[in-house]
Design an enzyme around this catalytic site. Structure first.
Site, PDB file in Angstrom:
ATOM      1  N   ASP A  10       0.749  -1.174   0.076  1.00 48.76           N
ATOM      2  CA  ASP A  10      -0.107  -0.051   0.043  1.00 48.76           C
ATOM      3  C   ASP A  10       0.797   1.286   0.005  1.00 48.76           C
ATOM      4  OD1 ASP A  10      -2.544   1.666   0.242  1.00 48.76           O
ATOM      5  OD2 ASP A  10      -1.893   1.988   2.362  1.00 48.76           O
ATOM      6  N   SER A  11       0.310   2.355  -0.242  1.00 48.31           N
ATOM      7  CA  SER A  11       1.052   3.675  -0.441  1.00 48.31           C
ATOM      8  C   SER A  11       1.402   3.872   1.032  1.00 48.31           C
ATOM      9  CB  SER A  11       0.229   4.969  -0.640  1.00 48.31           C
ATOM     10  OG  SER A  11      -1.042   4.774  -0.089  1.00 48.31           O
ATOM     11  N   TYR A  42      -0.763   8.494  -2.913  1.00 47.36           N
ATOM     12  CA  TYR A  42      -0.826   8.049  -4.229  1.00 47.36           C
ATOM     13  C   TYR A  42      -2.016   8.655  -4.814  1.00 47.36           C
ATOM     14  CZ  TYR A  42       2.850   4.543  -4.017  1.00 47.36           C
ATOM     15  OH  TYR A  42       4.101   3.918  -4.066  1.00 47.36           O
ATOM     16  N   GLY A  43      -2.942   9.121  -4.063  1.00 42.36           N
ATOM     17  CA  GLY A  43      -4.506   9.305  -4.854  1.00 42.36           C
ATOM     18  C   GLY A  43      -4.499  10.633  -5.416  1.00 42.36           C
ATOM     19  N   CYS A  73      -4.087  -1.608  -1.985  1.00 46.00           N
ATOM     20  CA  CYS A  73      -4.632  -0.234  -2.358  1.00 46.00           C
ATOM     21  C   CYS A  73      -5.334  -0.031  -3.372  1.00 46.00           C
ATOM     22  CB  CYS A  73      -2.979   0.569  -2.881  1.00 46.00           C
ATOM     23  SG  CYS A  73      -3.253   2.170  -3.156  1.00 46.00           S
ATOM     24  N   ASN A  74      -6.507   0.690  -3.472  1.00 50.50           N
ATOM     25  CA  ASN A  74      -7.438   0.762  -4.467  1.00 50.50           C
ATOM     26  C   ASN A  74      -6.929   1.868  -5.482  1.00 50.50           C
ATOM     27  OD1 ASN A  74     -10.403   0.210  -3.612  1.00 50.50           O
ATOM     28  ND2 ASN A  74      -9.253   0.393  -1.753  1.00 50.50           N
ATOM     29  N   THR A  75      -6.087   2.889  -5.262  1.00 49.62           N
ATOM     30  CA  THR A  75      -5.651   3.736  -6.242  1.00 49.62           C
ATOM     31  C   THR A  75      -4.803   2.819  -7.129  1.00 49.62           C
ATOM     32  OG1 THR A  75      -5.742   5.517  -4.181  1.00 49.62           O
ATOM     33  CG2 THR A  75      -4.357   5.813  -6.531  1.00 49.62           C
ATOM     34  N   GLU A 152      -3.588   8.552   8.235  1.00 46.91           N
ATOM     35  CA  GLU A 152      -2.038   8.034   8.042  1.00 46.91           C
ATOM     36  C   GLU A 152      -1.473   8.921   9.279  1.00 46.91           C
ATOM     37  OE1 GLU A 152      -1.093   6.103   5.394  1.00 46.91           O
ATOM     38  OE2 GLU A 152       1.080   6.236   6.080  1.00 46.91           O
ATOM     39  N   CYS A 184     -11.065   2.629  -0.248  1.00 45.31           N
ATOM     40  CA  CYS A 184      -9.717   3.083   0.002  1.00 45.31           C
ATOM     41  C   CYS A 184      -9.275   2.538   1.321  1.00 45.31           C
ATOM     42  CB  CYS A 184      -9.268   4.709   0.166  1.00 45.31           C
ATOM     43  SG  CYS A 184      -7.815   5.275   0.880  1.00 45.31           S
ATOM     44  N   HIS A 186      -7.365   2.855   3.647  1.00 41.17           N
ATOM     45  CA  HIS A 186      -7.193   3.547   4.879  1.00 41.17           C
ATOM     46  C   HIS A 186      -8.371   3.527   5.476  1.00 41.17           C
ATOM     47  CE1 HIS A 186      -3.248   5.089   3.020  1.00 41.17           C
ATOM     48  NE2 HIS A 186      -3.179   5.573   4.392  1.00 41.17           N
TER      49      HIS A 186
HETATM   50  N1  DGL Z   1      -4.935   3.486   0.636  1.00 39.66           N
HETATM   51  C1  DGL Z   1      -4.884   3.965  -0.690  1.00 39.66           C
HETATM   52  C2  DGL Z   1      -6.112   3.405  -1.514  1.00 39.66           C
HETATM   53  O1  DGL Z   1      -6.607   2.401  -0.901  1.00 39.66           O
HETATM   54  C3  DGL Z   1      -4.362   5.298  -1.088  1.00 39.66           C
HETATM   55  C4  DGL Z   1      -4.094   6.318  -0.053  1.00 39.66           C
HETATM   56  C5  DGL Z   1      -3.164   7.354  -0.797  1.00 39.66           C
HETATM   57  O2  DGL Z   1      -1.965   7.147  -0.833  1.00 39.66           O
HETATM   58  O3  DGL Z   1      -3.838   8.345  -1.436  1.00 39.66           O
HETATM   59  O4  DGL Z   1      -6.564   3.974  -2.464  1.00 39.66           O
END
Ligand code: DGL
Length: 276
Positions: A10-11, A42-43, A73-75, A152, A184, A186
């Protein structure tokens, strides 16, 4: 019996919500978790950049000869999974498809609210896959970048997190949804805050965490490969790309493992990959 590890990426610390499910369903496996905390979020990055930096992370953990990797990580799952599958030769499991399956099955009134990063929302993948499964379902999506950073920073379960969540949820006030997708990784870490808010509002909403089906997907993959690690006391190796103490504090807060099993190591990806 296959003792090789499973990569989880994950990010940041968000993927720990997925790791927790994996540990629950497949406790005998060995895992290598990498959180790219130096480069998160990452988003808000470009698709090209996400492909490059996610690939670096997977490349680093793949030096351990993985039997599979989970993109927690969904992104990254939204915009880079094909790229990663082309590049690496072990099975790569993503979180979007498992999440859409669950959401489609759970909604009764066919109205789904979805919260994610900007990249995931703009990619439209959830809408696309949900629409393919049931075109009558209406999805309303919202990017919640501030909530990613809040979690985070360690505020998933406190008042600071609750206020931000409550504020974001107002966006859906005129939408009679019965299901909320945590698109996401998180966000499931703040599940209790979501539940409390809905309870206070007297609202019944199914909370969909794609991690449940993702863990089942991994189980299926290992079964097909006959690659379970039976009779083993599984362990997790944690890597972070920034401060290990900070990562450890957060992991202790969010991970189901006991603190003595959480000893993150910092990796400088540029250096590590240059050396190879
Ligand atoms: N946790 C990540 C997701 O599922 C992205 C969070 C991020 O880095 O913006 O998309």
């Amino acid at each position: 019996m296959d003792k090789r590890s499973i990569g989880v990426f994950d990010s940041g610390v968000g993927g720990i919500s997925v790791l927790n499910r994996l540990l629950k369903l497949l406790p005998n496996e060995n895992y290598i978790y990498i959180g790219d905390t130096a480069r998160m979020p990452y988003g808000i990055r470009s698709e090209e950049n996400i492909k490059k930096i996610s690939s670096d992370c997977i490349e680093f953990i793949s030096k351990e000869n993985l039997k599979a990797a989970v993109i927690a990580c969904n992104t990254v799952s939204s915009v880079a999974v094909d790229h990663l599958r082309d590049k690496f030769d072990f099975p790569i499991i993503e979180v979007v498809t498992p999440g859409t399956v669950d959401a489609t099955e759970v909604t009764k009134n066919k109205k789904i609210a979805l919260i994610a990063t900007d990249v995931t929302v703009n990619s439209g993948v959830y809408e696309k896959y949900i629409g393919m499964r049931d075109p009558q379902i209406e999805v309303r999506s919202l990017a919640c970048p501030k909530l990613v950073l809040t979690i985070e920073a360690g505020h998933a379960l406190d008042e600071i997190g609750a206020e931000i969540i409550e504020d974001y949820l107002k966006f859906f006030d005129d939408f009679d949804y019965d299901t909320l997708v945590f698109a996401c990784t998180h966000f499931p870490l703040a599940r209790k805050n979501f539940k409390d808010i809905y309870e206070r509002q007297n609202k019944e909403v199914f909370l969909v965490d794609p991690a449940y089906n993702t863990a089942l997907e991994l189980e299926k993959t290992l079964k097909n490969l006959d690659a379970f690690n039976e009779n083993n006391q599984g362990k997790v190796v944690f890597y972070t790309t920034s401060d290990p103490n900070r990562f450890r504090q957060l992991a202790i807060k969010y991970c189901r493992l006991s603190p003595d099993k959480i000893s993150p190591v910092t990796v400088d990806l540029e250096k590590a990959l240059r050396k190879k």
